[in-house]
Design a protein around this motif. Sequence first.
Motif, mmCIF file in Angstrom:
data_model
loop_
_atom_site.group_PDB
_atom_site.id
_atom_site.type_symbol
_atom_site.label_atom_id
_atom_site.label_comp_id
_atom_site.label_asym_id
_atom_site.label_seq_id
_atom_site.Cartn_x
_atom_site.Cartn_y
_atom_site.Cartn_z
ATOM 1 N N VAL A 136 29.387 3.492 -23.740
ATOM 2 C CA VAL A 136 29.632 4.059 -23.320
ATOM 3 C C VAL A 136 29.850 4.706 -21.720
ATOM 4 O O VAL A 136 29.271 4.099 -21.527
ATOM 5 C CB VAL A 136 28.628 5.337 -23.824
ATOM 6 N N ILE A 177 30.295 7.057 -18.740
ATOM 7 C CA ILE A 177 30.719 9.147 -18.292
ATOM 8 C C ILE A 177 30.769 8.619 -17.115
ATOM 9 O O ILE A 177 30.174 7.645 -16.213
ATOM 10 C CB ILE A 177 29.450 9.077 -18.269
ATOM 11 N N ALA A 201 33.967 11.361 -20.596
ATOM 12 C CA ALA A 201 33.442 10.321 -21.415
ATOM 13 C C ALA A 201 34.752 9.075 -22.271
ATOM 14 O O ALA A 201 34.734 9.947 -22.834
ATOM 15 C CB ALA A 201 32.233 10.782 -21.798
ATOM 16 N N TYR A 247 33.935 6.218 -25.324
ATOM 17 C CA TYR A 247 32.915 5.972 -26.248
ATOM 18 C C TYR A 247 33.248 4.570 -27.453
ATOM 19 O O TYR A 247 34.966 4.849 -27.958
ATOM 20 C CB TYR A 247 32.195 6.455 -27.329
ATOM 21 N N VAL A 299 22.391 10.210 -23.699
ATOM 22 C CA VAL A 299 23.504 10.562 -24.176
ATOM 23 C C VAL A 299 24.199 11.017 -25.072
ATOM 24 O O VAL A 299 23.244 9.974 -26.473
ATOM 25 C CB VAL A 299 24.729 9.432 -24.065
ATOM 26 N N ALA A 301 30.791 14.912 -26.051
ATOM 27 C CA ALA A 301 29.525 14.296 -25.194
ATOM 28 C C ALA A 301 28.648 14.930 -24.206
ATOM 29 O O ALA A 301 29.344 16.630 -23.958
ATOM 30 C CB ALA A 301 29.956 13.186 -24.355
ATOM 31 N N TYR A 328 25.428 14.574 -21.380
ATOM 32 C CA TYR A 328 24.758 13.528 -21.051
ATOM 33 C C TYR A 328 23.856 13.923 -20.309
ATOM 34 O O TYR A 328 23.601 14.984 -18.889
ATOM 35 C CB TYR A 328 25.677 12.811 -19.817
#
Lengths: 121, 121
Positions: free
Chosen positions: A77, A79, A93, A95, B77, B93, B95
Amino acid sequence: MTQSTPREPLDLVLEYHRAWTKGDVDRAIKLVSEDFVCQAPTGALGREEMRKYLAGFVPRLTGIVDIAQFCDDAHVVLIYYPQTAVTQTTPAAEYFTIRDGLIAESLLMFDRLAYAPPKDV
Amino acid sequence: MTQSTPREPLDLVLEYHRAWTKGDVDRAIKLVSEDFVCQAPTGALGREEMRKYLAGFVPRLTGIVDIAQFCDDAHVVLIYYPQTAVTQTTPAAEYFTIRDGLIAESLLMFDRLAYAPPKDV
């Protein structure tokens, strides 16, 4: 189909990330499998569609601020703030799923409304 | 301000996640600090604004599919599909930053256009 030098998922993804954010989309796409699929806000993107998507975005990119990175044996991941003239602080983000030493899948999450002027939405 | 029973960041965040996705927004908000700020696509949300935001979304939630979770000592996350009548496969997502046993910050990433009928955007 596979890399001659297998590497850790995080190293692979960071190379991909650094390549496209520096404008080298072709180098980034070499790290993506032939059957790669990115689930982007605009829909599913295959390998060649991803190349065009990144190539279209790169000229708008004014900076990258990395926020966080996490990984396990087969996933990463990232960010970060992909900065443009429109926004400096809208996070994105990604993934990633890694298979056979290449990026095979990604989920790309960001808010299109925050990046695009209304006419572009 | 702090929890009487400190817990691991992942446990804390999963309790928050499970609480609000099951409709118990008040229980979720108890796990958030007084000075909590969520950077959501609609802008920054403080603690009480987050309560209203979640309470407004919960009635639209038809399901949750968890995709991935990662953590370190102070961050978590979560990636998941918050399913609604509009979309089953648009990922989100979050965080989270944990301080003093509570969720102190979050970045919330999803594409508003994928969730909202055009009239709601």
